[in-house]
Every structure is written in structure tokens, then in C-alpha cells.
Write a protein that holds these residues in place. Structure first.
Motif, mmCIF file in Angstrom:
data_model
loop_
_atom_site.group_PDB
_atom_site.id
_atom_site.type_symbol
_atom_site.label_atom_id
_atom_site.label_comp_id
_atom_site.label_asym_id
_atom_site.label_seq_id
_atom_site.Cartn_x
_atom_site.Cartn_y
_atom_site.Cartn_z
ATOM 1 N N GLN A 1 1.033 -1.031 0.286
ATOM 2 C CA GLN A 1 -0.040 0.258 0.137
ATOM 3 C C GLN A 1 0.911 1.422 0.088
ATOM 4 O O GLN A 1 0.808 2.452 -0.449
ATOM 5 N N GLU A 2 1.908 1.254 0.569
ATOM 6 C CA GLU A 2 2.945 1.930 0.655
ATOM 7 C C GLU A 2 3.961 2.444 -0.404
ATOM 8 O O GLU A 2 4.564 3.481 -1.023
ATOM 9 N N ASN A 3 3.818 1.444 -1.437
ATOM 10 C CA ASN A 3 4.495 0.999 -2.471
ATOM 11 C C ASN A 3 4.030 1.178 -3.613
ATOM 12 O O ASN A 3 4.475 0.609 -4.500
ATOM 13 N N LEU A 4 2.910 1.840 -3.659
ATOM 14 C CA LEU A 4 1.842 1.379 -5.055
ATOM 15 C C LEU A 4 2.879 1.794 -6.469
ATOM 16 O O LEU A 4 3.229 3.044 -6.401
ATOM 17 N N GLN A 5 2.758 1.020 -7.052
ATOM 18 C CA GLN A 5 3.340 1.518 -8.467
ATOM 19 C C GLN A 5 1.742 1.581 -9.435
ATOM 20 O O GLN A 5 0.883 0.128 -10.198
ATOM 21 N N PHE A 6 1.327 2.103 -10.502
ATOM 22 C CA PHE A 6 0.728 2.318 -11.677
ATOM 23 C C PHE A 6 0.583 0.646 -12.718
ATOM 24 O O PHE A 6 -0.724 -0.014 -12.724
ATOM 25 N N SER A 7 2.104 0.398 -12.584
ATOM 26 C CA SER A 7 1.754 -0.576 -13.612
ATOM 27 C C SER A 7 1.526 -2.067 -12.913
ATOM 28 O O SER A 7 1.245 -2.916 -13.337
ATOM 29 N N LYS A 8 1.802 -1.721 -11.345
ATOM 30 C CA LYS A 8 1.150 -3.162 -10.602
ATOM 31 C C LYS A 8 0.246 -3.030 -10.321
ATOM 32 O O LYS A 8 -0.228 -3.611 -9.024
ATOM 33 N N LEU A 9 -1.036 -2.171 -10.393
ATOM 34 C CA LEU A 9 -2.325 -2.120 -9.198
ATOM 35 C C LEU A 9 -3.216 -3.461 -9.662
ATOM 36 O O LEU A 9 -2.668 -3.671 -11.208
ATOM 37 N N THR A 10 -3.492 -3.899 -8.597
ATOM 38 C CA THR A 10 -5.069 -5.007 -8.526
ATOM 39 C C THR A 10 -5.678 -4.522 -8.448
ATOM 40 O O THR A 10 -6.774 -3.827 -6.901
ATOM 41 N N PRO A 11 -6.815 -5.434 -8.048
ATOM 42 C CA PRO A 11 -8.667 -5.253 -7.261
ATOM 43 C C PRO A 11 -8.108 -5.286 -5.395
ATOM 44 O O PRO A 11 -8.608 -5.021 -4.534
ATOM 45 N N THR A 12 -6.607 -6.109 -5.269
ATOM 46 C CA THR A 12 -6.686 -6.190 -4.307
ATOM 47 C C THR A 12 -6.004 -5.118 -2.804
ATOM 48 O O THR A 12 -6.539 -4.765 -2.157
ATOM 49 N N ASP A 13 -5.487 -3.808 -4.159
ATOM 50 C CA ASP A 13 -5.726 -2.979 -3.792
ATOM 51 C C ASP A 13 -6.308 -1.674 -3.419
ATOM 52 O O ASP A 13 -6.650 -1.002 -1.969
ATOM 53 N N PHE A 14 -7.501 -2.059 -4.252
ATOM 54 C CA PHE A 14 -8.433 -2.043 -4.147
ATOM 55 C C PHE A 14 -9.289 -2.204 -2.524
ATOM 56 O O PHE A 14 -10.398 -1.126 -2.318
ATOM 57 N N VAL A 15 -9.404 -3.592 -2.522
ATOM 58 C CA VAL A 15 -10.120 -3.652 -1.204
ATOM 59 C C VAL A 15 -9.275 -3.274 0.203
ATOM 60 O O VAL A 15 -10.343 -3.280 1.427
ATOM 61 N N ALA A 16 -8.045 -3.299 0.017
ATOM 62 C CA ALA A 16 -7.292 -2.390 1.088
ATOM 63 C C ALA A 16 -7.745 -0.904 1.425
ATOM 64 O O ALA A 16 -8.315 -0.732 2.485
ATOM 65 N N PHE A 17 -7.999 -0.336 0.499
ATOM 66 C CA PHE A 17 -8.291 0.169 0.532
ATOM 67 C C PHE A 17 -9.872 1.044 0.596
ATOM 68 O O PHE A 17 -10.837 2.171 1.842
ATOM 69 N N LEU A 18 -10.850 -0.069 0.241
ATOM 70 C CA LEU A 18 -12.541 -0.520 0.808
ATOM 71 C C LEU A 18 -12.261 -0.257 2.356
ATOM 72 O O LEU A 18 -13.158 0.550 3.192
ATOM 73 N N LYS A 19 -10.940 -0.533 3.083
ATOM 74 C CA LYS A 19 -11.133 -0.825 4.338
ATOM 75 C C LYS A 19 -11.055 0.423 5.403
ATOM 76 O O LYS A 19 -11.471 0.999 5.715
ATOM 77 N N HIS A 20 -9.983 1.118 4.590
ATOM 78 C CA HIS A 20 -10.129 2.034 5.094
ATOM 79 C C HIS A 20 -11.346 3.554 4.892
ATOM 80 O O HIS A 20 -11.063 4.179 6.078
ATOM 81 N N ALA A 21 -12.404 3.463 3.823
ATOM 82 C CA ALA A 21 -12.982 4.382 3.698
ATOM 83 C C ALA A 21 -14.700 3.554 5.055
ATOM 84 O O ALA A 21 -14.720 4.517 5.218
ATOM 85 N N THR A 22 -14.453 2.481 4.949
ATOM 86 C CA THR A 22 -15.570 1.374 5.495
ATOM 87 C C THR A 22 -15.316 2.605 7.012
ATOM 88 O O THR A 22 -16.058 2.314 8.111
#
Length: 444
Positions: free
Chosen positions: A202-223
Motif C-alpha cells: 500500500q505504501e509502494n503502489l505502482q501504476f503498472s502493478k495495480l490489482t483489485p487487492t489494492d482496491f480492497v485494502a483502501f475500501l477497508k480504510h474508507a469503511t
């Protein structure tokens, strides 16, 4: 300003009342002495006549004493009336937050009446129309009324301090939650710094390596941010004497809860429904942005630009940005004017938001954190997939499915009486590319 309540202010008031009683007794003694002197003169006409000059001086002293007593009574009534205005004005201020129209109207009428009374006292003084026969009684009654008004003022001050204490307790609870979150984040940072391994994904996100797993991790922060905001909102509703069950019933009528504390899920459902409305649209349906942006890199840049900044910092830096418009529009949609007036006694926050200014309140800070997390999630969805993420919810009465749903309550799976049907959706689900992110539901 209201006088603070302490021993040093109460003691002089007692002394003042004692001096008033002593003064009244002195006036009565002098008046009785005058009557006695006249009676003796009448009973002994054949004895030596008293000195005429002495009688004249004696009666002049009595008249002066009576005039002074009448003036003291007038001044006492003046102070009693002023103290009444002061106490009523204090009540008027208290009735403004939370807004009490009947209390305000009553206080307004009393103040007008007391101002008229002050005008009458002024005319009495100018015309020398003093209350001689009843000056003693008037003085005592005026002093007594002044003491009652002071007690009323202190009672209102006490209520105001209690309300302020409750507000501070609410702010303290929110700050404690933020402190705990910051401490946990600091511990994570310390572990990463002390580790020789790479930074977390999460702290080392790269545009070329984005996956749905990153989305799920940030959904938890939003919730999590939604949950924190809802706790603060419900606390404010309780302080404003809201009927919480009735408010929840207006969102999800006929909802059945396993536990009365689960009502909070209804308000989380309401906040999520409003905040995620328009999520599938590239511009999040914010007014002022008509074009559809399809460049994934642009959304990733927006994500990284906001990620490490506080909402206030970003909005101050870019007051006309898409996020600023999103934040302000969502607040106006989520918080109804009647709700804001009921909670805070005014529409100051709404007025500031309407002209593009960031309110400096704990309530809006908590909301802005929700807006930031949801906006980041939106940017991440369109950065991961050019079509973004579609949103889905489950209607009341739908059968629970472990594939598409996650339950926020465990009671339904521990009781044999449960039919495992959905009461309402708390957090919506998402379809991102070929991946499905479960929605969170309340199961009966």
C-alpha cells in the motif's frame, strides 16, 4: 457575560441581604420613635412644651430617613429589574442552541416587559413619585427578586457548562480514536523502518502493478472512516435529544435488529449510500466537470496527489479541484439543513461550504476524512481499470450469499431461528474488471 458561581460571589450577596433587613429594622425603629414622640406630646399637654426647634429637626431627620428609604427601594427595584433582564438574556442565549423557538419567544416578551419596567422606574425618579408608605416592603421584595434572578442565572450557566462538557467529551472521544489510529500507524512505520525488507504494497503502489487487492485494502480504510464519522454523528444526535430509533426507522422502515446497538449500522448504510452515489461515473457526478476522463494515469496521479495530505491541506492548496467540489457537494447532500440546525443550532457550516470554504469544526473534519477516503477509492478504481468499478447492493429480503456478501453481524449465523435474509446493505459491493468485492449486509 454571566457571573461565575463561586463562594466569593455568594457571600457578599448574603451580606447585602442582611444589611437590607438591618436597614428596614432601622427605618421602622425611627418611624415608631416618631409616633411615640407625638403620643407623649398629646398625652401631656400641661407639661413643659418641648423645644420647637428640636421637634422641627427631629421631623426633618425622619423625613430624610424616609426619603432615603424610598430611594433605596427604588434602586433595589432597579437592580432587581436589571438582574431579571440579565437572567432572561442568559436564557435567550441558551434557547438558541439547540434552537428552541418557544423559549426564545418567551424570553423576548419578558425582556420587553422588563425594559418597560425600567422606563417606569426612570419616570418615577424624575417625577419624585416615590413609594413612601411601602418602601420597607418594596425594598425587601426587590432584594428577594434579585436573589431569585441570580439563582436563575446560575442555573442557566450550569446547564450551559454541562452542554459544553458534553461537547468536549464528544471531541475528546474522537481525538482519542484519531490518536489510537496514529499510534498504530506509527508502530507500523517503525516496524517498516526497522525491517530490511521492502515497504508494504500500500505504501509502494505502482501504476503498472495495480490489482483489485489494492482496491480492497483502501475500501477497508474508507469503511473505517465512515464508522468513525457515524459514531460522532450519533453522539451529536443524542446530545440534541434526537429519537434515535425513529431516525433509524426513517432510513430503513420495519428493520429488525438482533441488538439495539446495531442501529448504528442503519446510519452507516445511509452515509455509504449517499457517499458512493455516482461512484461508477468517472467524474463522480460532481457538478462543474462535464467531460469523461478515461486516462488511467491521470486518476493514479490524482490518487497519489491527495493520498498523503489532509483534506483541509489539499482543499486549501486547490480550492477549485475536483475533490474540493466533490467534498462540498457530498456534504450538502448528506447533511440536511434541518439536521444541521438541530445538531448545532445554526447553519454556519453549510453557509461556509456553499461558498467554497472549509469549516473548522470537528464534525466537518470527520466528514472530510470520509470524503477523502471515498475519493481515493474512486481514483484507484479508474486507475486499475479504465471502466472503473460498478456498484451493487442487496434489497431487503434477499437471501444471504457468501460469494457476494459479507455479514456485519454474527448473531444471524449463531441462532437456529435465523432465516438468513438481508435486512439492508451497509456497505455496497463492487465489480472491478472481472473481480467482485463483497458488499457488507445486515442479516436477520
Amino acid at each position: 457575560m454571566m457571573d461565575p458561581i463561586n463562594q466569593s460571589t455568594m457571600t457578599p450577596r448574603k451580606s447585602k441581604l442582611a444589611r437590607t433587613f438591618a436597614k428596614v429594622l432601622h427605618i421602622r425603629a425611627a418611624t415608631n420613635l416618631d409616633k411615640l414622640q407625638k403620643a407623649k406630646t398629646f398625652e401631656k399637654p400641661n407639661q413643659d412644651k418641648p423645644n420647637i426647634n428640636e421637634n422641627i429637626h427631629f421631623h426633618q431627620d425622619i423625613e430624610k430617613l424616609q426619603y432615603r428609604a424610598a430611594m433605596d427601594a427604588l434602586i433595589a427595584k432597579l437592580f432587581a429589574t436589571i438582574s431579571s433582564v440579565k437572567a432572561t438574556y442568559a436564557g435567550l442565549q441558551y434557547s438558541q442552541s439547540p434552537y428552541d423557538p418557544e423559549g426564545i419567544q418567551s424570553a423576548d416578551q419578558i425582556i420587553i416587559s422588563e425594559l418597560k419596567r425600567l422606563s417606569e422606574l426612570k419616570q418615577s425618579y424624575l417625577k419624585k413619585n416615590l413609594d413612601y408608605p411601602l418602601s420597607e416592603t418594596t425594598l425587601l421584595l426587590a432584594e428577594l427578586q434579585e436573589q431569585k434572578n441570580l439563582v436563575k442565572t446560575y442555573d442557566i450557566t450550569k446547564k450551559k457548562l454541562v452542554d459544553q462538557r458534553r461537547s468536549k467529551e464528544s471531541e475528546t472521544a474522537l481525538l482519542k480514536q484519531k490518536l489510537e489510529e496514529m499510534e498504530r500507524e506509527n508502530k507500523l512505520i517503525e516496524r517498516r523502518l526497522n525491517s530490511s525488507g521492502p515497504l508494504s504494497r500500500q505504501e509502494n503502489l505502482q501504476f503498472s502493478k495495480l490489482t483489485p487487492t489494492d482496491f480492497v485494502a483502501f475500501l477497508k480504510h474508507a469503511t473505517k472512516s465512515v464508522r468513525t464519522f457515524v459514531k460522532l454523528m450519533v453522539t451529536e444526535m443524542e446530545f440534541a435529544n434526537w429519537d434515535i430509533p425513529s431516525a433509524a426507522a426513517s432510513i430503513h422502515p420495519d428493520a429488525v435488529y438482533w441488538n439495539e446497538t446495531h442501529i448504528c449500522f442503519t446510519f452507516e448504510s445511509f452515509v455509504c449510500r449517499e457517499m458512493f452515489n455516482g461512484f461508477a461515473h468517472p467524474s463522480f457526478s460532481t457538478s462543474g466537470e462535464r467531460k469523461t476522463v478515461k486516462r488511467q494515469q491521470l486518476f493514479f496521479d490524482r490518487f497519489m496527489e491527495l493520498k498523503y495530505l489532509r483534506p483541509r491541506e489539499y482543499v486549501t492548496w486547490k480550492p477549485t479541484s475536483s475533490f474540493a467540489r466533490f467534498c462540498y457537494n457530498k456534504y450538502l447532500q448528506l447533511v440536511h439543513p434541518k439536521m444541521e440546525m438541530s445538531l448545532f443550532g445554526n447553519l454556519n457550516q453549510r453557509n461556509l461550504v456553499s461558498v467554497g470554504k472549509f469549516p473548522e469544526t470537528t464534525f466537518f473534519e470527520a466528514f472530510a476524512e470520509v470524503a477523502k477516503r471515498v475519493w481515493l477509492l474512486h481514483c484507484l478504481a479508474f486507475a486499475t481499470d479504465q471502466t472503473g468499478a460498478s456498484v451493487f447492493q442487496v434489497k431487503k429480503g434477499g437471501r444471504f450469499s457468501e460469494v457476494f456478501m459479507e455479514s456485519v453481524n454474527e448473531e444471524a449465523f449463531l441462532s437456529p431461528e435465523s432465516d438468513r435474509t438481508v435486512e439492508f446493505t451497509v456497505v455496497p459491493g463492487f465489480k472491478l474488471g472481472k473481480s467482485v468485492v463483497q458488499c457488507q449486509v445486515y442479516v436477520s
